[in-house]
Enzyme design. Structure first.
Site, PDB file in Angstrom:
ATOM      1  N   CYS A   4       0.846  -1.182   0.000  1.00 24.93           N
ATOM      2  CA  CYS A   4       0.000   0.000   0.000  1.00 24.93           C
ATOM      3  C   CYS A   4       0.887   1.240   0.000  1.00 24.93           C
ATOM      4  O   CYS A   4       2.068   1.165   0.281  1.00 24.93           O
ATOM      5  CB  CYS A   4      -0.881   0.018   1.242  1.00 24.93           C
ATOM      6  SG  CYS A   4      -1.843  -1.478   1.416  1.00 24.93           S
ATOM      7  N   ARG A  62       2.065   2.226  -8.965  1.00 29.67           N
ATOM      8  CA  ARG A  62       2.175   0.916  -8.323  1.00 29.67           C
ATOM      9  C   ARG A  62       0.888   0.112  -8.430  1.00 29.67           C
ATOM     10  O   ARG A  62       0.889  -1.093  -8.166  1.00 29.67           O
ATOM     11  CB  ARG A  62       2.495   1.092  -6.833  1.00 29.67           C
ATOM     12  CG  ARG A  62       3.823   1.745  -6.563  1.00 29.67           C
ATOM     13  CD  ARG A  62       3.794   2.533  -5.266  1.00 29.67           C
ATOM     14  NE  ARG A  62       3.061   1.848  -4.233  1.00 29.67           N
ATOM     15  CZ  ARG A  62       3.610   1.290  -3.173  1.00 29.67           C
ATOM     16  NH1 ARG A  62       4.899   1.354  -3.010  1.00 29.67           N
ATOM     17  NH2 ARG A  62       2.876   0.699  -2.280  1.00 29.67           N
ATOM     18  N   TRP A 117      -3.692  -1.747  -1.483  1.00 33.25           N
ATOM     19  CA  TRP A 117      -3.548  -2.920  -2.333  1.00 33.25           C
ATOM     20  C   TRP A 117      -3.885  -4.081  -1.415  1.00 33.25           C
ATOM     21  O   TRP A 117      -3.095  -4.467  -0.577  1.00 33.25           O
ATOM     22  CB  TRP A 117      -2.121  -2.994  -2.867  1.00 33.25           C
ATOM     23  CG  TRP A 117      -2.040  -3.778  -4.116  1.00 33.25           C
ATOM     24  CD1 TRP A 117      -2.385  -3.368  -5.362  1.00 33.25           C
ATOM     25  CD2 TRP A 117      -1.588  -5.119  -4.240  1.00 33.25           C
ATOM     26  NE1 TRP A 117      -2.180  -4.377  -6.257  1.00 33.25           N
ATOM     27  CE2 TRP A 117      -1.690  -5.458  -5.607  1.00 33.25           C
ATOM     28  CE3 TRP A 117      -1.102  -6.070  -3.341  1.00 33.25           C
ATOM     29  CZ2 TRP A 117      -1.339  -6.709  -6.090  1.00 33.25           C
ATOM     30  CZ3 TRP A 117      -0.752  -7.308  -3.825  1.00 33.25           C
ATOM     31  CH2 TRP A 117      -0.871  -7.614  -5.187  1.00 33.25           C
ATOM     32  N   ASN A 143       0.279   0.029   6.144  1.00 34.40           N
ATOM     33  CA  ASN A 143       0.790  -0.834   5.085  1.00 34.40           C
ATOM     34  C   ASN A 143       1.439  -2.025   5.780  1.00 34.40           C
ATOM     35  O   ASN A 143       2.297  -1.830   6.633  1.00 34.40           O
ATOM     36  CB  ASN A 143       1.832  -0.015   4.281  1.00 34.40           C
ATOM     37  CG  ASN A 143       2.573  -0.850   3.268  1.00 34.40           C
ATOM     38  OD1 ASN A 143       2.209  -1.983   2.993  1.00 34.40           O
ATOM     39  ND2 ASN A 143       3.617  -0.275   2.709  1.00 34.40           N
ATOM     40  N   GLY A 144       1.026  -3.235   5.473  1.00 31.11           N
ATOM     41  CA  GLY A 144       1.628  -4.408   6.120  1.00 31.11           C
ATOM     42  C   GLY A 144       0.560  -5.394   6.546  1.00 31.11           C
ATOM     43  O   GLY A 144      -0.576  -5.348   6.057  1.00 31.11           O
ATOM     44  N   GLU A 183      12.799 -21.712 -16.747  1.00 24.35           N
ATOM     45  CA  GLU A 183      12.518 -20.348 -16.308  1.00 24.35           C
ATOM     46  C   GLU A 183      13.660 -19.401 -16.719  1.00 24.35           C
ATOM     47  O   GLU A 183      13.409 -18.288 -17.179  1.00 24.35           O
ATOM     48  CB  GLU A 183      12.304 -20.333 -14.787  1.00 24.35           C
ATOM     49  CG  GLU A 183      12.073 -18.981 -14.162  1.00 24.35           C
ATOM     50  CD  GLU A 183      10.839 -18.227 -14.676  1.00 24.35           C
ATOM     51  OE1 GLU A 183      10.036 -18.807 -15.425  1.00 24.35           O
ATOM     52  OE2 GLU A 183      10.721 -17.034 -14.346  1.00 24.35           O
ATOM     53  N   LYS A 223      13.113 -16.209 -19.203  1.00 23.04           N
ATOM     54  CA  LYS A 223      13.463 -14.827 -18.844  1.00 23.04           C
ATOM     55  C   LYS A 223      14.380 -14.246 -19.914  1.00 23.04           C
ATOM     56  O   LYS A 223      14.220 -13.101 -20.318  1.00 23.04           O
ATOM     57  CB  LYS A 223      14.171 -14.770 -17.469  1.00 23.04           C
ATOM     58  CG  LYS A 223      13.273 -14.986 -16.292  1.00 23.04           C
ATOM     59  CD  LYS A 223      12.396 -13.808 -15.928  1.00 23.04           C
ATOM     60  CE  LYS A 223      10.965 -14.032 -16.289  1.00 23.04           C
ATOM     61  NZ  LYS A 223      10.105 -14.756 -15.438  1.00 23.04           N
ATOM     62  N   GLU A 237      12.318 -13.597 -23.267  1.00 20.52           N
ATOM     63  CA  GLU A 237      11.301 -12.537 -23.252  1.00 20.52           C
ATOM     64  C   GLU A 237      11.909 -11.157 -23.026  1.00 20.52           C
ATOM     65  O   GLU A 237      11.398 -10.164 -23.523  1.00 20.52           O
ATOM     66  CB  GLU A 237      10.175 -12.829 -22.253  1.00 20.52           C
ATOM     67  CG  GLU A 237      10.565 -12.822 -20.814  1.00 20.52           C
ATOM     68  CD  GLU A 237       9.391 -13.110 -19.886  1.00 20.52           C
ATOM     69  OE1 GLU A 237       8.237 -12.853 -20.242  1.00 20.52           O
ATOM     70  OE2 GLU A 237       9.647 -13.601 -18.786  1.00 20.52           O
ATOM     71  N   HIS A 262      19.559 -37.085 -26.465  1.00 17.63           N
ATOM     72  CA  HIS A 262      18.465 -37.636 -27.279  1.00 17.63           C
ATOM     73  C   HIS A 262      18.060 -36.653 -28.377  1.00 17.63           C
ATOM     74  O   HIS A 262      16.980 -36.769 -28.941  1.00 17.63           O
ATOM     75  CB  HIS A 262      17.277 -37.981 -26.379  1.00 17.63           C
ATOM     76  CG  HIS A 262      17.633 -39.008 -25.348  1.00 17.63           C
ATOM     77  ND1 HIS A 262      17.815 -40.331 -25.655  1.00 17.63           N
ATOM     78  CD2 HIS A 262      17.898 -38.878 -24.030  1.00 17.63           C
ATOM     79  CE1 HIS A 262      18.155 -40.991 -24.560  1.00 17.63           C
ATOM     80  NE2 HIS A 262      18.215 -40.128 -23.563  1.00 17.63           N
ATOM     81  N   LYS A 270       1.002  -7.880 -19.260  1.00 15.21           N
ATOM     82  CA  LYS A 270       1.101  -8.392 -17.886  1.00 15.21           C
ATOM     83  C   LYS A 270      -0.036  -9.368 -17.573  1.00 15.21           C
ATOM     84  O   LYS A 270       0.179 -10.374 -16.912  1.00 15.21           O
ATOM     85  CB  LYS A 270       1.091  -7.213 -16.902  1.00 15.21           C
ATOM     86  CG  LYS A 270       1.360  -7.601 -15.464  1.00 15.21           C
ATOM     87  CD  LYS A 270       2.815  -8.003 -15.251  1.00 15.21           C
ATOM     88  CE  LYS A 270       3.106  -8.492 -13.848  1.00 15.21           C
ATOM     89  NZ  LYS A 270       4.294  -9.365 -13.813  1.00 15.21           N
TER      90      LYS A 270
HETATM   91  C1  F6R Z   1       6.886 -14.510 -17.664  1.00 16.34           C
HETATM   92  C2  F6R Z   1       5.533 -14.209 -17.235  1.00 16.34           C
HETATM   93  C3  F6R Z   1       4.425 -15.020 -17.790  1.00 16.34           C
HETATM   94  C4  F6R Z   1       3.341 -15.260 -16.724  1.00 16.34           C
HETATM   95  C5  F6R Z   1       2.116 -15.932 -17.361  1.00 16.34           C
HETATM   96  C6  F6R Z   1       1.060 -16.258 -16.344  1.00 16.34           C
HETATM   97  O1  F6R Z   1       7.831 -13.673 -17.073  1.00 16.34           O
HETATM   98  O2  F6R Z   1       5.319 -13.308 -16.476  1.00 16.34           O
HETATM   99  O3  F6R Z   1       4.872 -16.227 -18.322  1.00 16.34           O
HETATM  100  O4  F6R Z   1       3.879 -16.063 -15.734  1.00 16.34           O
HETATM  101  O5  F6R Z   1       1.568 -15.082 -18.330  1.00 16.34           O
HETATM  102  O6  F6R Z   1       0.567 -15.108 -15.731  1.00 16.34           O
HETATM  103  P1  F6R Z   1      -0.294 -15.204 -14.413  1.00 16.34           P
HETATM  104  O7  F6R Z   1       0.588 -15.711 -13.344  1.00 16.34           O
HETATM  105  O8  F6R Z   1      -0.772 -13.806 -14.159  1.00 16.34           O
HETATM  106  O9  F6R Z   1      -1.423 -16.148 -14.704  1.00 16.34           O
END
Ligand code: F6R
Length: 626
Positions: A2, A27, A75, A101-102, A499, A503, A506, A522, A621
């Protein structure tokens, strides 16, 4: 999580509070509110759900007048986002206002105690109990700072708070424990805020409060004490940042800021969920959010677990599978949501569906979860966003408490997902009886050390003196120049390789693939040549020797090997062209540490290639379309 801003001085407080809250808008939040004490002693409160413009409209022409006030953007962590739960919160008579906040861990016990004494609660929040505690203390002390100190001595959890009281005009009291709070110093005016951008337009002179500090603030003076009341001095800092860097906490990008926030995010995820109790200091695991589902008896028939998620979420699930199967002795299937929904899956009341989504809005995960639930599965959602869509398709929800994640690429929600899955795995293990008390004690103690180990990892790989930063940057140089690279690992290291590769691709648009190290021969080994680096997860584990063999096979094909290894491993030196060390840790914790240099590698490669780090091309996002 928050945002907080507070003002005391000679100017009108309302515009300063609203502007401060606007500065925190980047934020993201779900509700906001202000409380202003007018010069004739009227304590005026305005709260709204949604965007800040709603609050601005509510304040409208009848702007609360007065030169003392507090503001808050929420939040949600406890209680859904609505007007009642928005801050500031008040005592029984509307004489005291608190913004927080917390997380107050023992709020339920405090609330019961205060209810029994006749206090009237208006919200579902943990924060409101603080307002009533302060009300009670003010009956026996006439000093607001002392009442706040006494109240906070009753509280366990984390907090940054600001408090005003009608009986103390011209005075703000702030306090912090495991939550940020700064004092801004002006001329005949002073400020409190959770984040620098909220007050940067008014002052650059600030004091960062220390853990357990309580600040008693008037326009002319700031007195800081410990929780016990001892006066302490804290240094004054002059902030050189512009607003944009201040929003990113001085980091150039949200992505790297959020990498550095990971130890605290994990600490928040664990907060109140591992308790030390009894004379023998036994650790107890508490997932109160699951009590109702457990009491319904529906979990008694569970014979298998399905974990649903996409992208980074599914990688967290793949890692946790190893732990959950080991601890609970239940078979765990990982399903990518977009595949599951069209796969005619075998699912029914014998299935526990754990659904992972930071946003809580990913459409494939929502639909796959509904499908499993309609077939009779019990559903536990793990998400970062309170009251998000997934919570309505679940029988119970565990929140990540990672705070808003602004960078499109996930970092802190990955580590908090894994942490929460580990807690859930242990909880299931205790229910099935497969996890002995002794093992549970060891695992819980290990898990509690994770934030410190993560902090040490960050220091190790970003610290020039330990050569950590130099090693990372020289590997990033190499990756930035290559067309393609491979990540390998075994066991929990395999999803971690996935992962790391995700990273890198992307963020930097360098082609990268993750493979199970044993699968290389293989097929994928054909890709190796001196121009295709191989990044190997070779930290201490039951499969360490096997990974080293796979590295040797790759080196025999002239691939340049970059190994991520445990501190003190000198054997690995002769097998790798470059090394990045992480602290030694129990095997199940290792992914939480090793992911940090993988994230930082992707970051530095993307920086070198001039990519848009916080908003990579073609990505969003929340993926709310199929
Ligand atoms: C990669 C990334 C995506 C999300 C995916 C699922 O860095 O952020 O692969 O992990 O789109 O998103 P959520 O967790 O919001 O369902």
């Amino acid at each position: 999580m928050c945002g907080i801003v507070a003002y005391v001085g000679a100017q009108r407080a309302t515009p300063i509070l609203l502007e401060g809250l606007q500065r925190l808008e980047y934020r993201g939040y779900d509700s906001a509110g202000i409380a202003v004490l007018s010069d004739d002693g009227d304590l005026q409160l305005k709260k709204t759900t949604g965007k800040l413009k709603e609050l601005v409209a509510a304040v409208g022409a009848y702007e609360p007048s007065g030169s003392l006030g507090i503001g808050h953007t929420r939040w949600a962590t406890h209680g859904r986002p609505n007007n009642d739960n928005a801050h500031p919160h008040t005592d029984c008579h509307g004489d005291i206002m608190v913004a927080h906040n917390g997380i107050i861990e023992n709020y339920a016990a405090l609330r019961d105690e205060l209810l029994a004494e006749g206090h009237v609660f208006r919200s579902e929040t943990d924060t409101e109990s603080l307002a009533h505690l302060i009300e009670r203390e003010l009956e026996t002390t006439n000093d607001l700072a002392e009442a706040v100190r006494r109240s906070l001595q009753r509280v366990t959890g984390s907090y940054a708070i600001v408090v005003v009281s009608r009986s103390h005009p011209g005075r703000l009291v702030g306090a912090r424990l495991n939550g940020p709070l700064i004092v801004g110093l002006g001329e005949h005016e002073n400020f409190l805020a959770s984040d620098i951008p909220a007050i940067l337009r008014h002052t650059r002179r600030m004091i960062a409060l220390d853990e357990g500090d309580v600040a008693d603030v008037t326009p002319e003076r700031v007195v800081i004490t410990t929780l016990a009341g001892a006066v302490v001095q804290r240094p004054i800092t002059t902030i050189e940042w512009d607003i944009e860097s201040a929003e990113k906490g001085g980091y150039p990008h949200f992505f790297v800021k959020e990498i550095h926030e990971q130890p605290d995010a994990v600490r928040q995820s664990l907060m109140g969920r591992i308790e030390q109790q009894g004379e023998d200091d036994k650790l107890t695991l508490r997932l109160d959010e699951l009590d109702a589902l457990a009491a319904s008896g529906r979990l008694d028939t569970i014979r298998r677990v399905v974990i649903l998620g996409c992208g980074t979420a599914s990688h967290a699930g793949m890692i946790a599978k190893y732990a959950i199967e080991r601890w609970a002795r239940l078979p765990v299937e990982i399903a990518i949501s977009s595949e599951y929904r069209y796969a005619d899956p075998v699912v029914g009341p014998e299935t526990l569906c754990i659904t992972l989504t930071q946003s809580g809005e990913t459409i494939d995960t929502l639909v796959a979860t509904r499908l499993a639930r309609e077939a009779g599965a019990s559903v536990i959602a793990i998400t970062n966003v309170v009251d998000s869509a997934i919570t309505r398709s679940a029988d119970a929800t565990l929140y990540l408490r990672a705070g808003p994640e602004i960078s499109v690429a996930a970092t802190k929600t990955f580590v908090t997902m894994l942490t929460t899955l580990y807690l859930l795995g242990m909880w299931l293990g205790q229910r099935t009886g497969a996890l002995s008390d002794e093992t549970a004690q060891r695992l819980l103690a290990d898990l509690r050390r994770t934030p410190d180990l993560m902090r040490a990892t960050i220091t190790g790989v970003t610290n020039d003196e330990g050569l950590g930063a130099a090693a990372l940057i020289s590997v990033a140089d190499r990756l930035a120049r290559c067309q393609s690279c491979l990540y390998i690992g075994r066991s929990m290291g395999y999803p971690l390789a996935l992962e790391g590769a995700l990273k890198l691709k992307e963020l930097s648009y360098v082609h990268a693939e993750g493979y199970a190290a044993g699968e290389m021969k293989h097929g994928p080994i054909a890709l190796l040549d001196p121009q295709t680096p191989l990044i190997a997860i070779a930290t201490e584990s039951a499969v360490y020797e096997k990974v080293v063999s796979n590295i040797q096979e790759a080196r025999a094909r002239e691939a340049a090997v970059i190994a991520l290894a445990s501190a003190g491993d000198t054997t690995i030196q002769r097998h790798a062209d470059a090394l990045i060390y992480v602290p030694r840790a129990p095997e199940f914790l290792s992914p939480l540490l090793t992911v940090i240099p993988l994230q930082l590698l992707a970051y530095h490669v993307a920086l070198k290639r001039g990519c848009d780090i916080d908003q990579p091309r073609n990505l969003a996002k929340s993926v709310t379309v199929e």
